[in-house]
Design a protein around this motif. Structure first.
Motif, PDB file in Angstrom:
ATOM      1  N   ARG A  48      -8.797 -65.291 -51.232  1.00 57.13           N
ATOM      2  CA  ARG A  48      -8.499 -64.964 -49.840  1.00 57.13           C
ATOM      3  C   ARG A  48      -8.279 -63.466 -49.678  1.00 57.13           C
ATOM      4  NH1 ARG A  48      -9.459 -65.635 -44.685  1.00 57.13           N
ATOM      5  NH2 ARG A  48      -7.646 -65.272 -43.350  1.00 57.13           N
ATOM      6  N   ARG A  49      -7.540 -62.873 -50.622  1.00 63.55           N
ATOM      7  CA  ARG A  49      -7.269 -61.432 -50.554  1.00 63.55           C
ATOM      8  C   ARG A  49      -8.565 -60.633 -50.670  1.00 63.55           C
ATOM      9  NH1 ARG A  49      -3.743 -61.310 -54.274  1.00 63.55           N
ATOM     10  NH2 ARG A  49      -5.045 -60.590 -55.983  1.00 63.55           N
ATOM     11  N   MET A  50      -9.472 -61.075 -51.522  1.00 59.38           N
ATOM     12  CA  MET A  50     -10.737 -60.374 -51.690  1.00 59.38           C
ATOM     13  C   MET A  50     -11.587 -60.450 -50.419  1.00 59.38           C
ATOM     14  SD  MET A  50     -11.481 -61.485 -55.646  1.00 59.38           S
ATOM     15  CE  MET A  50     -13.201 -61.048 -55.599  1.00 59.38           C
ATOM     16  N   ASP A  51     -11.550 -61.610 -49.756  1.00 61.41           N
ATOM     17  CA  ASP A  51     -12.256 -61.724 -48.476  1.00 61.41           C
ATOM     18  C   ASP A  51     -11.713 -60.718 -47.474  1.00 61.41           C
ATOM     19  OD1 ASP A  51     -12.811 -65.338 -48.484  1.00 61.41           O
ATOM     20  OD2 ASP A  51     -14.003 -63.682 -49.271  1.00 61.41           O
ATOM     21  N   LEU A  52     -10.383 -60.629 -47.391  1.00 63.28           N
ATOM     22  CA  LEU A  52      -9.764 -59.694 -46.453  1.00 63.28           C
ATOM     23  C   LEU A  52     -10.037 -58.246 -46.841  1.00 63.28           C
ATOM     24  CD1 LEU A  52      -6.335 -61.480 -45.872  1.00 63.28           C
ATOM     25  CD2 LEU A  52      -8.254 -61.331 -44.287  1.00 63.28           C
ATOM     26  N   SER A 110       0.372 -54.988 -56.529  1.00 64.13           N
ATOM     27  CA  SER A 110       0.327 -53.708 -57.224  1.00 64.13           C
ATOM     28  C   SER A 110      -1.042 -53.053 -57.084  1.00 64.13           C
ATOM     29  CB  SER A 110       0.647 -53.905 -58.712  1.00 64.13           C
ATOM     30  OG  SER A 110      -0.400 -54.647 -59.339  1.00 64.13           O
ATOM     31  N   THR A 111      -1.084 -51.750 -57.335  1.00 65.46           N
ATOM     32  CA  THR A 111      -2.368 -51.042 -57.304  1.00 65.46           C
ATOM     33  C   THR A 111      -3.279 -51.559 -58.411  1.00 65.46           C
ATOM     34  OG1 THR A 111      -1.412 -49.284 -58.679  1.00 65.46           O
ATOM     35  CG2 THR A 111      -1.382 -48.950 -56.282  1.00 65.46           C
ATOM     36  N   ARG A 112      -2.696 -51.973 -59.534  1.00 63.05           N
ATOM     37  CA  ARG A 112      -3.510 -52.523 -60.626  1.00 63.05           C
ATOM     38  C   ARG A 112      -4.201 -53.808 -60.188  1.00 63.05           C
ATOM     39  NH1 ARG A 112      -0.808 -53.015 -66.456  1.00 63.05           N
ATOM     40  NH2 ARG A 112      -0.773 -50.770 -66.056  1.00 63.05           N
ATOM     41  N   THR A 113      -3.478 -54.647 -59.415  1.00 61.84           N
ATOM     42  CA  THR A 113      -4.071 -55.896 -58.922  1.00 61.84           C
ATOM     43  C   THR A 113      -5.236 -55.601 -57.984  1.00 61.84           C
ATOM     44  OG1 THR A 113      -2.017 -57.146 -59.131  1.00 61.84           O
ATOM     45  CG2 THR A 113      -3.636 -57.982 -57.564  1.00 61.84           C
ATOM     46  N   ILE A 114      -5.041 -54.642 -57.075  1.00 63.57           N
ATOM     47  CA  ILE A 114      -6.117 -54.273 -56.153  1.00 63.57           C
ATOM     48  C   ILE A 114      -7.313 -53.724 -56.916  1.00 63.57           C
ATOM     49  CG2 ILE A 114      -6.791 -52.663 -54.326  1.00 63.57           C
ATOM     50  CD1 ILE A 114      -5.172 -54.976 -53.294  1.00 63.57           C
ATOM     51  N   ALA A 115      -7.047 -52.900 -57.946  1.00 71.59           N
ATOM     52  CA  ALA A 115      -8.142 -52.335 -58.735  1.00 71.59           C
ATOM     53  C   ALA A 115      -8.937 -53.443 -59.421  1.00 71.59           C
ATOM     54  CB  ALA A 115      -7.586 -51.356 -59.766  1.00 71.59           C
ATOM     55  N   ARG A 116      -8.247 -54.462 -59.935  1.00 73.45           N
ATOM     56  CA  ARG A 116      -8.951 -55.587 -60.561  1.00 73.45           C
ATOM     57  C   ARG A 116      -9.776 -56.351 -59.529  1.00 73.45           C
ATOM     58  NH1 ARG A 116      -4.066 -56.501 -63.788  1.00 73.45           N
ATOM     59  NH2 ARG A 116      -3.421 -58.045 -62.230  1.00 73.45           N
ATOM     60  N   ASP A 117      -9.200 -56.545 -58.328  1.00 72.56           N
ATOM     61  CA  ASP A 117      -9.940 -57.233 -57.262  1.00 72.56           C
ATOM     62  C   ASP A 117     -11.216 -56.472 -56.915  1.00 72.56           C
ATOM     63  OD1 ASP A 117      -7.977 -59.154 -57.119  1.00 72.56           O
ATOM     64  OD2 ASP A 117      -7.006 -58.303 -55.339  1.00 72.56           O
ATOM     65  N   LEU A 118     -11.101 -55.157 -56.769  1.00 69.97           N
ATOM     66  CA  LEU A 118     -12.261 -54.343 -56.401  1.00 69.97           C
ATOM     67  C   LEU A 118     -13.325 -54.377 -57.494  1.00 69.97           C
ATOM     68  CD1 LEU A 118     -10.454 -51.236 -54.849  1.00 69.97           C
ATOM     69  CD2 LEU A 118     -11.616 -53.080 -53.633  1.00 69.97           C
ATOM     70  N   LEU A 166     -13.892 -56.860 -59.554  1.00 66.54           N
ATOM     71  CA  LEU A 166     -14.543 -58.170 -59.493  1.00 66.54           C
ATOM     72  C   LEU A 166     -15.499 -58.238 -58.307  1.00 66.54           C
ATOM     73  CD1 LEU A 166     -14.889 -61.004 -60.576  1.00 66.54           C
ATOM     74  CD2 LEU A 166     -12.849 -61.701 -59.298  1.00 66.54           C
ATOM     75  N   MET A 167     -15.106 -57.642 -57.186  1.00 67.68           N
ATOM     76  CA  MET A 167     -15.975 -57.622 -56.011  1.00 67.68           C
ATOM     77  C   MET A 167     -17.260 -56.849 -56.303  1.00 67.68           C
ATOM     78  SD  MET A 167     -12.939 -57.057 -53.188  1.00 67.68           S
ATOM     79  CE  MET A 167     -13.994 -56.824 -51.750  1.00 67.68           C
ATOM     80  N   ILE A 169     -19.255 -51.401 -53.062  1.00 65.38           N
ATOM     81  CA  ILE A 169     -17.997 -50.677 -52.880  1.00 65.38           C
ATOM     82  C   ILE A 169     -18.085 -49.352 -53.633  1.00 65.38           C
ATOM     83  CG2 ILE A 169     -15.509 -50.710 -53.310  1.00 65.38           C
ATOM     84  CD1 ILE A 169     -15.644 -53.755 -53.151  1.00 65.38           C
ATOM     85  N   ASP A 170     -17.859 -48.249 -52.923  1.00 68.96           N
ATOM     86  CA  ASP A 170     -17.865 -46.914 -53.514  1.00 68.96           C
ATOM     87  C   ASP A 170     -16.436 -46.406 -53.622  1.00 68.96           C
ATOM     88  OD1 ASP A 170     -20.668 -46.857 -53.601  1.00 68.96           O
ATOM     89  OD2 ASP A 170     -20.754 -46.180 -51.509  1.00 68.96           O
ATOM     90  N   ALA A 171     -16.190 -45.541 -54.611  1.00 67.22           N
ATOM     91  CA  ALA A 171     -14.863 -44.966 -54.800  1.00 67.22           C
ATOM     92  C   ALA A 171     -14.982 -43.469 -55.023  1.00 67.22           C
ATOM     93  CB  ALA A 171     -14.161 -45.627 -55.985  1.00 67.22           C
ATOM     94  N   ASP A 172     -14.044 -42.706 -54.442  1.00 66.26           N
ATOM     95  CA  ASP A 172     -13.954 -41.268 -54.679  1.00 66.26           C
ATOM     96  C   ASP A 172     -12.983 -41.018 -55.818  1.00 66.26           C
ATOM     97  OD1 ASP A 172     -15.613 -40.762 -52.501  1.00 66.26           O
ATOM     98  OD2 ASP A 172     -13.918 -40.794 -51.114  1.00 66.26           O
ATOM     99  N   ARG A 173     -13.410 -40.255 -56.807  1.00 69.35           N
ATOM    100  CA  ARG A 173     -12.540 -39.963 -57.941  1.00 69.35           C
ATOM    101  C   ARG A 173     -11.514 -38.892 -57.572  1.00 69.35           C
ATOM    102  NH1 ARG A 173     -14.253 -42.219 -62.567  1.00 69.35           N
ATOM    103  NH2 ARG A 173     -16.388 -43.050 -62.615  1.00 69.35           N
ATOM    104  N   GLY A 174     -10.430 -38.897 -58.337  1.00 71.83           N
ATOM    105  CA  GLY A 174      -9.421 -37.869 -58.159  1.00 71.83           C
ATOM    106  C   GLY A 174      -8.260 -38.334 -57.298  1.00 71.83           C
ATOM    107  N   ARG A 175      -7.221 -37.522 -57.286  1.00 73.90           N
ATOM    108  CA  ARG A 175      -6.019 -37.849 -56.531  1.00 73.90           C
ATOM    109  C   ARG A 175      -6.332 -37.908 -55.033  1.00 73.90           C
ATOM    110  NH1 ARG A 175      -0.051 -35.584 -57.787  1.00 73.90           N
ATOM    111  NH2 ARG A 175       1.035 -36.599 -56.063  1.00 73.90           N
ATOM    112  N   GLY A 176      -5.832 -38.954 -54.408  1.00 74.95           N
ATOM    113  CA  GLY A 176      -6.062 -39.110 -52.974  1.00 74.95           C
ATOM    114  C   GLY A 176      -7.416 -39.698 -52.639  1.00 74.95           C
ATOM    115  N   GLY A 177      -8.190 -40.041 -53.679  1.00 72.69           N
ATOM    116  CA  GLY A 177      -9.503 -40.618 -53.433  1.00 72.69           C
ATOM    117  C   GLY A 177      -9.387 -41.988 -52.783  1.00 72.69           C
ATOM    118  N   GLY A 178     -10.454 -42.416 -52.160  1.00 74.38           N
ATOM    119  CA  GLY A 178     -10.426 -43.693 -51.462  1.00 74.38           C
ATOM    120  C   GLY A 178     -11.595 -44.567 -51.839  1.00 74.38           C
ATOM    121  N   VAL A 179     -11.619 -45.742 -51.236  1.00 76.30           N
ATOM    122  CA  VAL A 179     -12.702 -46.694 -51.461  1.00 76.30           C
ATOM    123  C   VAL A 179     -13.281 -47.081 -50.111  1.00 76.30           C
ATOM    124  CG1 VAL A 179     -11.866 -47.614 -53.652  1.00 76.30           C
ATOM    125  CG2 VAL A 179     -11.014 -48.577 -51.515  1.00 76.30           C
ATOM    126  N   ARG A 180     -14.552 -47.474 -50.132  1.00 74.52           N
ATOM    127  CA  ARG A 180     -15.217 -47.840 -48.889  1.00 74.52           C
ATOM    128  C   ARG A 180     -16.342 -48.816 -49.209  1.00 74.52           C
ATOM    129  NH1 ARG A 180     -17.094 -42.912 -50.167  1.00 74.52           N
ATOM    130  NH2 ARG A 180     -15.521 -41.852 -48.935  1.00 74.52           N
TER     131      ARG A 180
END
Length: 244
Positions: A11-15, A38-46, A48-49, A56-67
Motif C-alpha cells: 500500500r505504501r509503495m502504491d502511495l 525510517s529513511t532506510r525503509t523508504i530507500a528499500r521501497d524505492l 524494489l519499485m 524513478i530517478d534520484a539526485d545524488r548528494g545532500r538534499g537530493g530528491g527522487v522523482r
C-alpha cells in the motif's frame, strides 16, 4: 504479522508512486516523515519499485530528491485514460453530494488518479469537472418518473459532451410529444437521481435543459461548438449553479 507488514508495504509503495508522480520532486526524508517510517525503509521501497520497472530517478548528494517520469501511466490499475477520467469525475460527484458512506478512501483514490495524468491531461480533466453541476435533489414527483436512458444514448451523449460536439437527439417531452433536436451539450446537471443536459437548442436558438432519461435516441454529428460560460445558462439551471 508478516502478512500485515507486506500489505502495508504494498500500500505504501502504491502511495509513493502516486506522490512521486504528482509532486514531481521530493526527498527521501520527506517521504519517510509523511509515511511514519525510517529513511532506510523508504530507500528499500524505492529500490524494489525500481526493480519492478518504475522509472524513478534520484539526485545524488545532500538534499537530493527522487522523482518519477510524469509520462508513466496508471500502472497496476490498468485503466484507460477515458476510464480514469470517468472514475475521477464520478468521485468528484460523490464527494460533492456528501454521502456519509463509502467516502473514507475516495480522497486517496482521487489523488492516485490525478497523479496518473500528465499536466496537460490534468488540466483537461479539471475543465471537464467544471462542466458538471450539482443541483438540489429532485422532487419525489420527478423521482417517481425516472428511468434509465438507453445505453447507446448515454454513450453518444458522453462522447459529445467530452469532445464538445453537436448532438442530434429524439426527445420525448413530459406530455409525450416527440421532437427532433440538435443540441450543444455544454454542461451536465445532476438533481439526484436525475441527470440533465444543459445545452444550446438549435431549434429554439436558446439555452434549454433536457432530461437524459427522456432522450429516445442520440447520434454525434462531428460538428464542434464553442463552450459558453455558465452564467449564459443560469436561467436554464434555475439557479443551481454549484460547480464541482
Amino acid at each position: 504479522m508478516a502478512r500485515t507488514n507486506a500489505q502495508d508495504r504494498l500500500r505504501r509503495m502504491d502511495l509513493l508512486g502516486a506522490e512521486l508522480k504528482q509532486e514531481g520532486h521530493c526527498t527521501v526524508r520527506d517521504l519517510a516523515r509523511a509515511h511514519g517510517v525510517s529513511t532506510r525503509t523508504i530507500a528499500r521501497d524505492l529500490a524494489l519499485m525500481r526493480e519492478q520497472g518504475l522509472p524513478i530517478d534520484a539526485d545524488r548528494g545532500r538534499g537530493g530528491g527522487v522523482r518519477m517520469d510524469r509520462r508513466w501511466g496508471v500502472g497496476r490499475m490498468n485503466l484507460s485514460y477515458p476510464e480514469a477520467v470517468d472514475l475521477l469525475i464520478s468521485i468528484a460527484v460523490a464527494e460533492r453530494m456528501e454521502s456519509p458512506l463509502f467516502l473514507a478512501n475516495l480522497g486517496s483514490v482521487r489523488r492516485q488518479l490525478v497523479a496518473s495524468f500528465s499536466p496537460e491531461k490534468r488540466d483537461r480533466v479539471n475543465r471537464l469537472k467544471s462542466r458538471v453541476v450539482i443541483g438540489v435533489t429532485a422532487s419525489t414527483y420527478v423521482q417517481a418518473g425516472v428511468s434509465a436512458p438507453p445505453k447507446r444514448v448515454v454513450q453518444a451523449l458522453h462522447q459529445a459532451f467530452v469532445d464538445q460536439e453537436v448532438l442530434e437527439i429524439r426527445y420525448r417531452r413530459e406530455d409525450g410529444a416527440v421532437s427532433e433536436r440538435r443540441i450543444e451539450p455544454h454542461y451536465l446537471l445532476l438533481k439526484y437521481p436525475v441527470w440533465y443536459v444543459v445545452a444550446v437548442d438549435h431549434l429554439r436558438q436558446a439555452p434549454r435543459t433536457f432530461r437524459c432519461d427522456r432522450m429516445i435516441a442520440a447520434s454525434r454529428t462531428g460538428d464542434p461548438f464553442r463552450l459558453l460560460p455558465k452564467p449564459a445558462f443560469r436561467s436554464a439551471m434555475e439557479g443551481d449553479d454549484l460547480a464541482l
